[in-house]
Every structure is written in structure tokens, then in C-alpha cells.
Design an enzyme around this catalytic site. Structure first.
Site, PDB file in Angstrom:
ATOM      1  CB  THR A 141      -6.687  -0.622  -1.439  1.00  0.00           C
ATOM      2  OG1 THR A 141      -6.119  -0.931  -0.163  1.00  0.00           O
ATOM      3  CG2 THR A 141      -8.198  -0.723  -1.345  1.00  0.00           C
ATOM      4  N   GLY A 160       0.824  -1.209   0.000  1.00  0.00           N
ATOM      5  CA  GLY A 160       0.000   0.000   0.000  1.00  0.00           C
ATOM      6  C   GLY A 160       0.856   1.256   0.000  1.00  0.00           C
ATOM      7  CB  THR A 211      -0.045  10.522   5.718  1.00  0.00           C
ATOM      8  OG1 THR A 211       0.025  10.655   7.135  1.00  0.00           O
ATOM      9  CG2 THR A 211       1.364  10.357   5.170  1.00  0.00           C
ATOM     10  CE1 TYR A 226      -8.946   2.815   8.020  1.00  0.00           C
ATOM     11  CE2 TYR A 226      -9.415   5.048   8.770  1.00  0.00           C
ATOM     12  CZ  TYR A 226      -8.510   4.076   8.359  1.00  0.00           C
ATOM     13  OH  TYR A 226      -7.166   4.388   8.298  1.00  0.00           O
ATOM     14  CG  ASP A 253      -0.944  -5.453   0.118  1.00  0.00           C
ATOM     15  OD1 ASP A 253      -0.439  -4.401   0.533  1.00  0.00           O
ATOM     16  OD2 ASP A 253      -2.138  -5.535  -0.272  1.00  0.00           O
ATOM     17  CG  ASN A 254      -5.968  -8.369   0.485  1.00  0.00           C
ATOM     18  OD1 ASN A 254      -5.541  -7.220   0.332  1.00  0.00           O
ATOM     19  ND2 ASN A 254      -7.179  -8.613   0.951  1.00  0.00           N
TER      20      ASN A 254
END
Ligand code: UDP
Length: 311
Positions: free
Chosen positions: A35, A10, A175, A145, A31-32
């Protein structure tokens, strides 16, 4: 050290992979790719000590061999993404954090949770110190979230207190920087892609809501310093320079000398009205404060998006 970074493909995860490799550690990037993107880590393949594992951390995490540190960064993180993937967002923040903690306990590794300023919700205390408990709508669209990250903090503290796991929690405020997805819906990629296409900037609401933007290299430095500390309580890392979104749009138009103007669209539900980190803890405990100016950060990020668009 042998470091596992979940969400390593990511935006923030890939910068951390790079930093840990440069600091001489071995990195397992997991990571899958929901996103995350392979392009974010393509330049790391072939570097000594780097491996990539495609795995969904909401299931049992299997890592052969020793692991000294687990850094849990896996999660959709833009409002558009977590509203598109609400169940995955809830699962990675809850089940994924549980699995990552379980692996850290099994391997005797240290653990860092990537938390968020979203734990403060639509804050009634301003700026937000770590001691503020927040104002979150659990059943609103952002609740998937916010509540997952709040659960993630609770279970991290439980592993710390009950199992004696060596844990850190970083509360990351807005960020930005290279490797954000241009279409992730967040305000920085949205405005910069509009600048590059000479389209008007899309402001949500009247633009009076505020945010404070931190450049990614500053965030990474703050995280590294937090890891070097003994602080198991959450620490805010973010840039305290606060702007209304309208001011931010004006800054972007000025920096890039654009006459494209603005267009006003409806404000999404539960969009926080203000957000600015109180970074007293980061300053006093870690000797950290941000160093990159908004203008320099935006220039560097825009260079990245320009290259992405022309690719
Ligand atoms: N926003 C905007 N135009 C956009 C995208 C976002 O005005 O094209 C606003 C959004 O409503 C919010 C702020 O910019 O008030 C920051 O949004 P972002 O999605 O970047 O992150 P958030 O801080 O809300 O998690």
C-alpha cells in the site's frame, strides 16, 4: 543514529523518513509497496544518508551494519485496505512485529511500534484513555487489523519486560495529510476527492458516528517527543477535537464553498460509533498537543490531492 523505518514508503512512514533525515539521522526505508508508493519517497532519493530497501517485513529482516533505532510502521491502515488484504494485515502486525523486534534486539536498537486507536474497537469508554482495554470484535472484518495491532502491543511489551528492550508504543488516532492515497477509502481522501470532482460527499450511515482528525505534522511531532521520553507504556497521539461525520461533511462543504451536497450509504459492519483520544498523558509526559487547525490541514491536503489528480 541509523534508523530503520518499516512501512517507510507509506503515508505516515514517508513523513517520518523526512523528519529523521532532517534531524540529521541516516534512514533505511523498508517497504514491500503493498500500500506504500515510491512517489512518497521519490524526493528523498539522493539525499545523504537515505536508502530504500524493498522487503516484506513478515519474513526474516536482514539489514547489514549497525541499526540504532527500529520504527515499525508497516501495515495496511485504511479499513478498505485491511479488508482487501486481511492476511497480509494480520501477518505484518504479528509476524512483522516479531521480526522487527528480533532485529532491534540483535542490533541493540530502540524500538517503536505504531499502534492505533483501533485497539479500543467500538469503545464503551469515551474519550479513550490508554488505561481502557477496548471493545474489539475479534472475528469481525476489522478484527484483522485490531487484533494484529493488539498482538503487536503484547509482543512489544513482552520484549520490553523479558528482554529488557527499550520500547515505545504510540496509539495513533485518525490522522490525515498529504501522501494519503486518494483512493484508500478513508473519509478525508474520499471527501476531498469528491470536492475536487464536484461530486456529493459519501456519508456512511446517518453520519452520527464521531471521529477526531489529527494533521500529520502534529502526529510526527508527538512521535518524536515520545521517542525522546522514557515512557514504555502506550501513549495516545491524536487530536481531541471531535466531530460527527455529518458535521465533518458540513465543515468540508463550507471550507471549500461547495454546493455538491451529500449522499448516504450503508454503514460498514463494526464501524466505531465514537472515537476521541484522551491526550492527558501526551500533554503531561511529552508536553504535546496538536497545533494545526482542521481547516488548515484540510486546505494543505486538498492542495496535494489537486496536484495528484492533475498529474
Ligand atoms: N466514512 C464515510 N464516508 C466515506 C468513508 C468513511 O462516512 O467515504 C466514515 C466511516 O464510516 C467512519 C468514518 O467516516 O465512520 C471514518 O472512516 P475512515 O475509513 O476514515 O477511518 P476509521 O476511523 O473508520 O478507521
Amino acid at each position: 543514529m541509523r534508523v530503520l523505518i518499516t512501512g517507510g514508503a507509506g503515508f505516515i512512514g514517508s513523513h517520518l523518513c523526512e523528519r529523521f533525515l532532517n534531524d540529521g539521522h541516516d534512514v533505511i526505508c523498508m517497504d514491500n509497496l503493498l500500500t506504500g508508493k515510491m512517489e512518497n519517497i521519490a524526493h528523498l532519493f539522493g539525499k545523504d544518508g537515505f536508502v530504500f530497501v524493498k522487503q516484506d517485513v513478515t519474513n526474516f529482516i536482514h539489514v547489514p551494519g549497525p541499526v540504532d533505532a527500529v520504527r515499525h510502521f508497516a501495515s495496511p491502515a485504511s479499513p478498505v485496505d485491511y479488508m482487501r488484504y486481511p492476511i497480509q494485515t494480520l501477518k505484518v502486525g504479528s509476524l512483522g512485529t516479531h521480526k522487527a523486534l528480533g532485529l532491534a534486539k540483535e542490533k541493540g536498537a530502540t524500538f517503536l511500534l505504531a499502534s492505533t486507536s483501533e485497539v479500543y474497537g467500538d469503545p464503551l469508554v469515551h474519550p479513550q484513555p490508554e488505561s481502557y482495554w477496548g471493545n474489539v470484535n475479534p472475528i469481525g472484518p476489522r478484527g484483522v487489523y485490531d487484533e494484529a495491532k493488539r498482538f503487536g502491543e503484547a509482543i512489544t511489551m513482552a520484549y520490553h519486560r523479558y528482554h529488557g528492550l527499550d520500547t515505545r508504543i504510540v496509539r495513533i488516532f485518525n490522522t490525515f495529510g498529504p501522501r494519503m492515497r486518494i483512493g484508500d477509502g478513508r473519509v478525508v481522501p474520499a471527501f476531498l476527492s469528491q470536492i475536487l470532482r464536484n461530486e456529493p460527499l459519501s456519508l456512511y450511515g446517518d453520519g452520527s458516528q464521531t471521529r477526531s482528525f489529527c494533521y500529520v505534522s502534529d502526529l510526527v511531532e508527538g512521535i518524536v517527543r515520545l521517542l525522546g521520553s522514557t515512557c514504555s507504556d502506550p501513549v495516545n497521539i491524536g487530536n481531541p477535537e471531535e466531530h460527527t461525520i455529518l458535521e465533518f461533511a458540513e465543515i468540508v462543504l463550507r471550507i471549500f464553498d461547495s454546493k455538491a451536497g451529500m449522499t448516504f450509504l450503508p454503514l460498514p459492519q463494526d464501524d466505531p460509533k465514537v472515537r476521541r483520544p484522551d491526550i492527558t498523558q501526551a500533554k503531561e509526559l511529552l508536553g504535546w498537543s496538536p497545533a494545526v487547525s482542521l481547516e488548515d490541514g484540510l486546505m494543505a491536503t486538498c492542495d496535494y490531492f489537486r496536484a495528484e489528480i492533475n498529474r
